[in-house]
Scaffold this motif. Sequence first.
Motif, PDB file in Angstrom:
ATOM      1  N   ILE A  29      -4.984 -12.136  -0.166  1.00 46.43           N
ATOM      2  CA  ILE A  29      -4.364 -13.941  -0.040  1.00 46.43           C
ATOM      3  C   ILE A  29      -3.263 -13.222   1.105  1.00 46.43           C
ATOM      4  O   ILE A  29      -2.626 -14.010   1.633  1.00 46.43           O
ATOM      5  CB  ILE A  29      -4.172 -15.054  -1.222  1.00 46.43           C
ATOM      6  CG1 ILE A  29      -5.298 -15.421  -1.742  1.00 46.43           C
ATOM      7  CG2 ILE A  29      -3.219 -16.311  -0.625  1.00 46.43           C
ATOM      8  CD1 ILE A  29      -5.294 -16.553  -2.805  1.00 46.43           C
ATOM      9  N   VAL A  30      -2.163 -13.013  -0.179  1.00 48.78           N
ATOM     10  CA  VAL A  30      -0.638 -12.673   0.101  1.00 48.78           C
ATOM     11  C   VAL A  30      -0.926 -10.913   1.099  1.00 48.78           C
ATOM     12  O   VAL A  30      -0.031 -11.860   2.680  1.00 48.78           O
ATOM     13  CB  VAL A  30       0.236 -11.858  -0.462  1.00 48.78           C
ATOM     14  CG1 VAL A  30       1.313 -11.055  -0.434  1.00 48.78           C
ATOM     15  CG2 VAL A  30       0.582 -12.152  -1.812  1.00 48.78           C
ATOM     16  N   ILE A  86     -12.605 -17.313   6.164  1.00 45.36           N
ATOM     17  CA  ILE A  86     -11.618 -17.288   7.041  1.00 45.36           C
ATOM     18  C   ILE A  86     -10.810 -17.385   6.873  1.00 45.36           C
ATOM     19  O   ILE A  86      -9.410 -16.685   7.692  1.00 45.36           O
ATOM     20  CB  ILE A  86     -11.932 -18.873   7.211  1.00 45.36           C
ATOM     21  CG1 ILE A  86     -13.731 -19.058   7.268  1.00 45.36           C
ATOM     22  CG2 ILE A  86     -10.918 -19.566   7.865  1.00 45.36           C
ATOM     23  CD1 ILE A  86     -13.963 -18.179   8.680  1.00 45.36           C
ATOM     24  N   LEU A  87      -9.394 -16.590   6.075  1.00 47.39           N
ATOM     25  CA  LEU A  87      -9.060 -16.073   5.070  1.00 47.39           C
ATOM     26  C   LEU A  87      -8.334 -15.373   5.746  1.00 47.39           C
ATOM     27  O   LEU A  87      -7.131 -14.325   6.548  1.00 47.39           O
ATOM     28  CB  LEU A  87      -8.243 -16.656   3.582  1.00 47.39           C
ATOM     29  CG  LEU A  87      -7.130 -16.762   3.302  1.00 47.39           C
ATOM     30  CD1 LEU A  87      -5.572 -16.886   4.007  1.00 47.39           C
ATOM     31  CD2 LEU A  87      -6.408 -16.220   1.850  1.00 47.39           C
ATOM     32  N   SER A  88      -8.910 -14.371   5.503  1.00 49.41           N
ATOM     33  CA  SER A  88      -8.635 -12.884   6.319  1.00 49.41           C
ATOM     34  C   SER A  88      -9.170 -12.815   7.697  1.00 49.41           C
ATOM     35  O   SER A  88      -8.547 -12.265   8.347  1.00 49.41           O
ATOM     36  CB  SER A  88     -10.124 -12.156   5.190  1.00 49.41           C
ATOM     37  OG  SER A  88     -11.163 -12.147   5.766  1.00 49.41           O
ATOM     38  N   ALA A  89     -10.725 -13.554   8.639  1.00 51.75           N
ATOM     39  CA  ALA A  89     -10.390 -13.848   9.385  1.00 51.75           C
ATOM     40  C   ALA A  89      -8.875 -14.363  10.129  1.00 51.75           C
ATOM     41  O   ALA A  89      -8.429 -13.632  11.324  1.00 51.75           O
ATOM     42  CB  ALA A  89     -11.989 -14.614  10.231  1.00 51.75           C
ATOM     43  N   CYS A  90      -8.753 -14.925   9.277  1.00 55.64           N
ATOM     44  CA  CYS A  90      -6.641 -15.292   9.717  1.00 55.64           C
ATOM     45  C   CYS A  90      -5.990 -14.295  10.721  1.00 55.64           C
ATOM     46  O   CYS A  90      -5.251 -14.203  11.233  1.00 55.64           O
ATOM     47  CB  CYS A  90      -6.352 -17.221   9.561  1.00 55.64           C
ATOM     48  SG  CYS A  90      -7.278 -18.337   9.715  1.00 55.64           S
ATOM     49  N   GLY A  91      -6.121 -13.854   9.168  1.00 58.56           N
ATOM     50  CA  GLY A  91      -5.404 -12.510   9.480  1.00 58.56           C
ATOM     51  C   GLY A  91      -5.418 -11.575   9.669  1.00 58.56           C
ATOM     52  O   GLY A  91      -4.150 -11.341  10.414  1.00 58.56           O
ATOM     53  N   ARG A 111      -8.071 -11.532 -10.689  1.00 56.64           N
ATOM     54  CA  ARG A 111      -7.393 -12.367 -10.325  1.00 56.64           C
ATOM     55  C   ARG A 111      -6.231 -11.681  -9.260  1.00 56.64           C
ATOM     56  O   ARG A 111      -5.677 -12.276  -9.114  1.00 56.64           O
ATOM     57  CB  ARG A 111      -6.035 -13.506 -11.389  1.00 56.64           C
ATOM     58  CG  ARG A 111      -7.549 -14.122 -12.656  1.00 56.64           C
ATOM     59  CD  ARG A 111      -6.829 -14.830 -13.999  1.00 56.64           C
ATOM     60  NE  ARG A 111      -7.430 -15.716 -13.994  1.00 56.64           N
ATOM     61  CZ  ARG A 111      -7.537 -16.339 -15.056  1.00 56.64           C
ATOM     62  NH1 ARG A 111      -6.570 -15.809 -15.756  1.00 56.64           N
ATOM     63  NH2 ARG A 111      -8.385 -17.298 -15.905  1.00 56.64           N
ATOM     64  N   ILE A 112      -5.805 -10.700  -9.887  1.00 56.26           N
ATOM     65  CA  ILE A 112      -4.933  -9.853  -9.320  1.00 56.26           C
ATOM     66  C   ILE A 112      -4.897  -9.426  -7.392  1.00 56.26           C
ATOM     67  O   ILE A 112      -4.321  -9.938  -6.823  1.00 56.26           O
ATOM     68  CB  ILE A 112      -4.117  -8.526  -9.799  1.00 56.26           C
ATOM     69  CG1 ILE A 112      -3.855  -9.085 -10.807  1.00 56.26           C
ATOM     70  CG2 ILE A 112      -3.066  -7.873  -8.619  1.00 56.26           C
ATOM     71  CD1 ILE A 112      -3.074  -7.421 -12.050  1.00 56.26           C
ATOM     72  N   SER A 113      -6.772  -9.298  -7.815  1.00 54.05           N
ATOM     73  CA  SER A 113      -7.341  -9.123  -6.391  1.00 54.05           C
ATOM     74  C   SER A 113      -7.206 -10.029  -5.380  1.00 54.05           C
ATOM     75  O   SER A 113      -6.837  -9.815  -4.114  1.00 54.05           O
ATOM     76  CB  SER A 113      -8.608  -8.468  -6.403  1.00 54.05           C
ATOM     77  OG  SER A 113      -9.304  -9.726  -6.956  1.00 54.05           O
ATOM     78  N   ILE A 114      -7.524 -11.035  -5.334  1.00 54.62           N
ATOM     79  CA  ILE A 114      -7.290 -11.983  -5.360  1.00 54.62           C
ATOM     80  C   ILE A 114      -5.906 -12.494  -4.359  1.00 54.62           C
ATOM     81  O   ILE A 114      -5.773 -13.134  -3.297  1.00 54.62           O
ATOM     82  CB  ILE A 114      -7.875 -13.924  -5.744  1.00 54.62           C
ATOM     83  CG1 ILE A 114      -9.371 -13.406  -6.470  1.00 54.62           C
ATOM     84  CG2 ILE A 114      -7.544 -14.768  -5.193  1.00 54.62           C
ATOM     85  CD1 ILE A 114     -10.440 -13.316  -4.848  1.00 54.62           C
ATOM     86  N   LEU A 115      -5.315 -12.810  -5.292  1.00 51.59           N
ATOM     87  CA  LEU A 115      -3.462 -12.664  -5.083  1.00 51.59           C
ATOM     88  C   LEU A 115      -3.419 -11.452  -3.634  1.00 51.59           C
ATOM     89  O   LEU A 115      -2.890 -12.138  -2.964  1.00 51.59           O
ATOM     90  CB  LEU A 115      -2.502 -12.617  -6.262  1.00 51.59           C
ATOM     91  CG  LEU A 115      -1.535 -12.768  -6.192  1.00 51.59           C
ATOM     92  CD1 LEU A 115      -1.395 -13.709  -5.046  1.00 51.59           C
ATOM     93  CD2 LEU A 115      -0.203 -12.244  -6.894  1.00 51.59           C
ATOM     94  N   GLY A 125       4.074  -3.968  -2.552  1.00 52.25           N
ATOM     95  CA  GLY A 125       4.541  -4.075  -4.658  1.00 52.25           C
ATOM     96  C   GLY A 125       2.962  -4.823  -5.121  1.00 52.25           C
ATOM     97  O   GLY A 125       3.050  -4.453  -6.118  1.00 52.25           O
ATOM     98  N   LEU A 126       1.961  -5.924  -4.255  1.00 51.87           N
ATOM     99  CA  LEU A 126       1.005  -6.036  -5.797  1.00 51.87           C
ATOM    100  C   LEU A 126       0.293  -4.615  -5.155  1.00 51.87           C
ATOM    101  O   LEU A 126      -0.450  -4.372  -6.576  1.00 51.87           O
ATOM    102  CB  LEU A 126       0.520  -6.630  -4.414  1.00 51.87           C
ATOM    103  CG  LEU A 126       0.833  -8.300  -4.868  1.00 51.87           C
ATOM    104  CD1 LEU A 126       0.706  -9.597  -3.769  1.00 51.87           C
ATOM    105  CD2 LEU A 126       0.312  -9.541  -6.047  1.00 51.87           C
ATOM    106  N   SER A 127      -0.060  -3.885  -4.654  1.00 55.60           N
ATOM    107  CA  SER A 127      -0.989  -3.106  -4.398  1.00 55.60           C
ATOM    108  C   SER A 127      -0.511  -2.441  -6.023  1.00 55.60           C
ATOM    109  O   SER A 127      -1.107  -1.626  -6.690  1.00 55.60           O
ATOM    110  CB  SER A 127      -0.593  -2.160  -3.261  1.00 55.60           C
ATOM    111  OG  SER A 127      -0.850  -2.842  -2.028  1.00 55.60           O
ATOM    112  N   LEU A 128       0.970  -2.440  -5.785  1.00 57.62           N
ATOM    113  CA  LEU A 128       1.253  -0.828  -6.954  1.00 57.62           C
ATOM    114  C   LEU A 128       0.965  -1.897  -7.826  1.00 57.62           C
ATOM    115  O   LEU A 128       0.657  -0.730  -9.638  1.00 57.62           O
ATOM    116  CB  LEU A 128       2.673  -0.634  -7.155  1.00 57.62           C
ATOM    117  CG  LEU A 128       3.131  -0.222  -6.162  1.00 57.62           C
ATOM    118  CD1 LEU A 128       4.575   0.620  -5.743  1.00 57.62           C
ATOM    119  CD2 LEU A 128       2.539   1.974  -6.480  1.00 57.62           C
TER     120      LEU A 128
END
Length: 289
Positions: free
Chosen positions: A272-273, A18-23, A265-269, A238-241
């Motif tokens: 979300i971002v 649902i979070l990704s659907a909101c995006g 955990r990085i993948s979840i963050l 930034g997060l991808s790098l």
Amino acid sequence: MLKDYVIVAKPWIVFANILSACGGFFLAARGQVDPALLGAVLFGTSAVVASACVCNNYIDRDIDTLMERTRRRPLARQAIAPASSLLYALALGLLGVAVLLLGTNLLALAIVLAGFGVYVGVYSLYLKRNSASSTLVGSLAGAAPPLAAYCAVTGRLDPGGLIVLAIFSLWQIPHSYAITIYRLSDYAAAGLPVMPVKHGVSATRKDMLVHIFAFALAAQALPVCGYVGSAYAVAVLGLSLYWFFIAWTGPQAQTEVLWARKLYRISILAIIVLSVMMSLDYAAPVPAG
């Protein structure tokens, strides 16, 4: 019993979808939000995703007993009768389809049903137990909710929708690989031919690097094509790098389990971002005339 029925629908996975659907929805809406359409998209998608999760639990109830992290699931410990779980999945699925049919459009409904078919029919029933490519194919199911939400707004599959499909599919692969490395002993005990079991952690890490890099490129296609702004571009890049750097350096002084948990955990963050920035930093529509 009520708690078991909630658990078997994997509410954490429903929430993530649902979070990704909101995006996807807010990216396509560009500030012009139809509350009724948003409600139909989120409720209908939630119900179909929950139905798919119940079906997955039903299919996996035998191998779940062999894995430490899944042996306490309701169907694995026989807290819910298999037939009851199928009726539950059917009710959720029909409810979701009805809401999407009445409240969205046929394209959005078709995408959600395609995601259901890939996850339940292709991934859960066959590929998960028979092929290391299960993660690659299953990633398409994870991209269905944001793509469906996007198309519910636009009514068509345009370049923005294709970028959304690429982003969420590519994200799913290294995310899932991190889980399989983190829980490698579980997957080996169940005899599942996931990438690290069949080809080793080193080969899996190389594949992760390729897909994280591809994810970063796909994510930056949105600002390049004018769908989002610079705040999104900076935050997601930034997060991808950082994600790529941690995957590149490997376990180093820490164990593979701790390294994989950090990647997870990085993948979840990251997702979300990504979803939040897609929702907030969309490009305003060009005024008519």
